[in-house]
Enzyme design. Structure first.
Site, PDB file in Angstrom:
ATOM      1  N   GLY A 214      38.846  35.120  35.789  1.00 57.38           N
ATOM      2  CA  GLY A 214      39.508  34.002  35.116  1.00 57.38           C
ATOM      3  C   GLY A 214      38.795  32.671  35.180  1.00 57.38           C
TER       4      GLY A 214
ATOM      5  N   THR B  77      40.684  39.352  29.344  1.00 56.45           N
ATOM      6  CA  THR B  77      40.855  39.841  30.710  1.00 56.45           C
ATOM      7  C   THR B  77      39.522  39.775  31.426  1.00 56.45           C
ATOM      8  OG1 THR B  77      41.389  41.715  32.121  1.00 56.45           O
ATOM      9  CG2 THR B  77      40.559  42.240  29.916  1.00 56.45           C
ATOM     10  N   GLY B  78      39.552  39.373  32.688  1.00 59.49           N
ATOM     11  CA  GLY B  78      38.302  39.301  33.433  1.00 59.49           C
ATOM     12  C   GLY B  78      38.374  38.217  34.492  1.00 59.49           C
TER      13      GLY B  78
ATOM     14  N   THR C  48      45.235  43.271  34.230  1.00 61.11           N
ATOM     15  CA  THR C  48      45.894  42.255  33.411  1.00 61.11           C
ATOM     16  C   THR C  48      46.179  42.849  32.041  1.00 61.11           C
ATOM     17  OG1 THR C  48      44.929  40.371  34.517  1.00 61.11           O
ATOM     18  CG2 THR C  48      45.303  40.107  32.170  1.00 61.11           C
TER      19      THR C  48
ATOM     20  N   ARG D  71      46.804  29.304  42.809  1.00 62.54           N
ATOM     21  CA  ARG D  71      45.669  29.443  41.873  1.00 62.54           C
ATOM     22  C   ARG D  71      46.177  29.851  40.485  1.00 62.54           C
ATOM     23  NH1 ARG D  71      43.655  34.080  38.730  1.00 62.54           N
ATOM     24  NH2 ARG D  71      41.420  33.819  38.467  1.00 62.54           N
ATOM     25  N   VAL D  72      45.643  29.226  39.463  1.00 62.39           N
ATOM     26  CA  VAL D  72      46.005  29.592  38.094  1.00 62.39           C
ATOM     27  C   VAL D  72      44.758  30.119  37.395  1.00 62.39           C
ATOM     28  CG1 VAL D  72      46.841  28.724  35.882  1.00 62.39           C
ATOM     29  CG2 VAL D  72      47.825  27.852  38.015  1.00 62.39           C
ATOM     30  N   GLY D  73      44.896  31.260  36.746  1.00 63.23           N
ATOM     31  CA  GLY D  73      43.759  31.855  36.039  1.00 63.23           C
ATOM     32  C   GLY D  73      43.788  31.533  34.551  1.00 63.23           C
ATOM     33  N   ASP D  74      42.918  32.206  33.836  1.00 68.89           N
ATOM     34  CA  ASP D  74      42.791  31.942  32.398  1.00 68.89           C
ATOM     35  C   ASP D  74      43.977  32.444  31.576  1.00 68.89           C
ATOM     36  OD1 ASP D  74      41.881  34.581  33.124  1.00 68.89           O
ATOM     37  OD2 ASP D  74      41.234  34.828  31.052  1.00 68.89           O
TER      38      ASP D  74
HETATM   39  N1  ASP Z   1      41.933  37.067  34.043  1.00 68.29           N
HETATM   40  C1  ASP Z   1      42.827  37.340  35.134  1.00 68.29           C
HETATM   41  C2  ASP Z   1      42.790  36.192  36.100  1.00 68.29           C
HETATM   42  O1  ASP Z   1      41.715  35.717  36.412  1.00 68.29           O
HETATM   43  C3  ASP Z   1      42.521  38.588  35.876  1.00 68.29           C
HETATM   44  C4  ASP Z   1      42.317  39.845  35.043  1.00 68.29           C
HETATM   45  O2  ASP Z   1      42.028  39.758  33.856  1.00 68.29           O
HETATM   46  O3  ASP Z   1      42.472  40.956  35.574  1.00 68.29           O
HETATM   47  O4  ASP Z   1      43.823  35.819  36.603  1.00 68.29           O
END
Ligand code: ASP
Length: 324
Positions: free
Chosen positions: A241, A238-239, A187, A215-218
């Site tokens: 989510g 990033t991480g 990300t 699905r929706v992430g952070d």
């Molecule tokens: N934070 C992102 C998500 O969960 C993934 C990532 O940071 O690589 O969609």
């Protein structure tokens, strides 16, 4: 003139030197340096923090090494759905998109939502229709396809899980047929402070490999993956989510600064190395404050990252220690 600074990330996760070839490391380094240059050159010319984070994020989205735009991972039904957001710390205006397909630069669409609509977050088909109405560039499915990412999906489907793409790859030694360009992680995001003392942040992602479609992430949630407020900080995360959403991670850094009066670095440390760790929220974040201080923290093995400022600091890192 205010000190100005740009910091970027290309994702965090189990990124180990022992799994990296010199050639691959050089490609990531180049990608990070190009993105830093794209944003920093604008800051140097007097552009706004908002313009700088947009340019840096677009550069990372166009680079197939990173999990955003062109390099996005696959959903469980074998497609790419992307999330992105951007926020202006001066006005608290924000724009975001979620689960969009075929958009070349989702962060530009998020910017259009912020500047050309009364809304903050548009999703799926509605966001894509809005993109068409506002001249946002699209690409065919082939543009986003890569065999490596597809193989990653098959591997995750066999395990029945969804994962941060860097973690899928980390378990997985590069096969002999794999080329540098095949290994794509991360990300992306940027946070900047301009010479006028305004700050901004942006984040863009393909999400997690084998995620449930829809699905929706952070990364598209203002306050979780992205936040900016001139009074406190501009943050891009990033991480994992789901944990960053539950922790309201980016806004929590801002709250700690505002209500406890602690520094950017200390506030990020509380969120990344304490609160997120307790939730098993693997990952990291980058941030700036309105005086041009910047920080890059992560609780995972590594994070693709970089920083450049008007004091002459110019650094990129992948593992715990910065690259020489
Ligand atoms: N934070 C992102 C998500 O969960 C993934 C990532 O940071 O690589 O969609």
């Amino acid at each position: 003139m205010n000190k100005f600074a740009l910091t970027i990330h290309g994702g965090a996760g189990t990124i180990l030197k022992k799994n990296m070839t010199q050639e691959r490391e050089a490609s990531y380094r180049k990608g990070l340096e190009e993105a830093l240059k794209a944003g920093y050159d604008l800051l140097e010319k007097g552009a706004s923090a908002l313009e700088a984070v947009l340019a840096a994020t677009v550069s990372l989205e166009d680079n197939a090494l990173f999990n955003a735009g062109k390099g996005s991972v696959f959903t469980n039904d074998g497609r790419q759905e992307m999330d992105a957001s951007i926020m202006d710390g001066k006005t608290l205006m924000a724009g975001a998109v979620a689960a969009v397909r075929n958009i070349r630069n989702p962060v530009q669409l998020a910017y259009a939502v912020m500047t050309k609509s009364p809304h903050v977050l548009l999703i799926g088909k509605g966001a894509e229709e809005f993109a068409g109405q506002n001249g946002i560039k699209t690409e065919p499915d082939e543009y986003f396809f890569s065999q490596f990412r597809y193989d990653q999906l098959k591997k995750m489907q066999a395990s029945g899980k969804a994962a941060l793409d860097h973690n899928v790859s980390a378990d997985d030694k590069a096969s002999s047929s794999e080329t540098t360009a095949d290994r794509k992680f991360g990300t992306v995001g940027a946070a900047a402070c301009d010479r006028y003392g305004n700050i901004a942040a942006a984040t863009s992602t393909g999400g997690m490999t084998n995620k449930q479609w829809g699905r929706v992430g952070d990364s598209s949630i203002i306050g979780s993956g992205t936040y900016a407020n001139n009074k406190t900080c501009a943050i891009s995360c990033t991480g994992y989510g789901e944990m960053f959403i539950r922790a309201v991670a980016a806004y929590d850094v801002s709250c700690l600064m505002e209500y406890k009066g602690i520094t950017l670095q200390d506030a990020m440390n509380v969120v990344v190395n304490d609160k997120l760790v307790k939730l098993e929220g693997d990952g990291g974040m980058i941030g700036v404050d309105a005086t041009g201080n910047a920080a890059m923290l992560f609780n995972s093995e590594g994070m693709y990252r970089g920083i450049k400022n008007s004091d002459g600091l110019n650094e990129v890192g992948i593992y715990r220690e910065l690259l020489k």
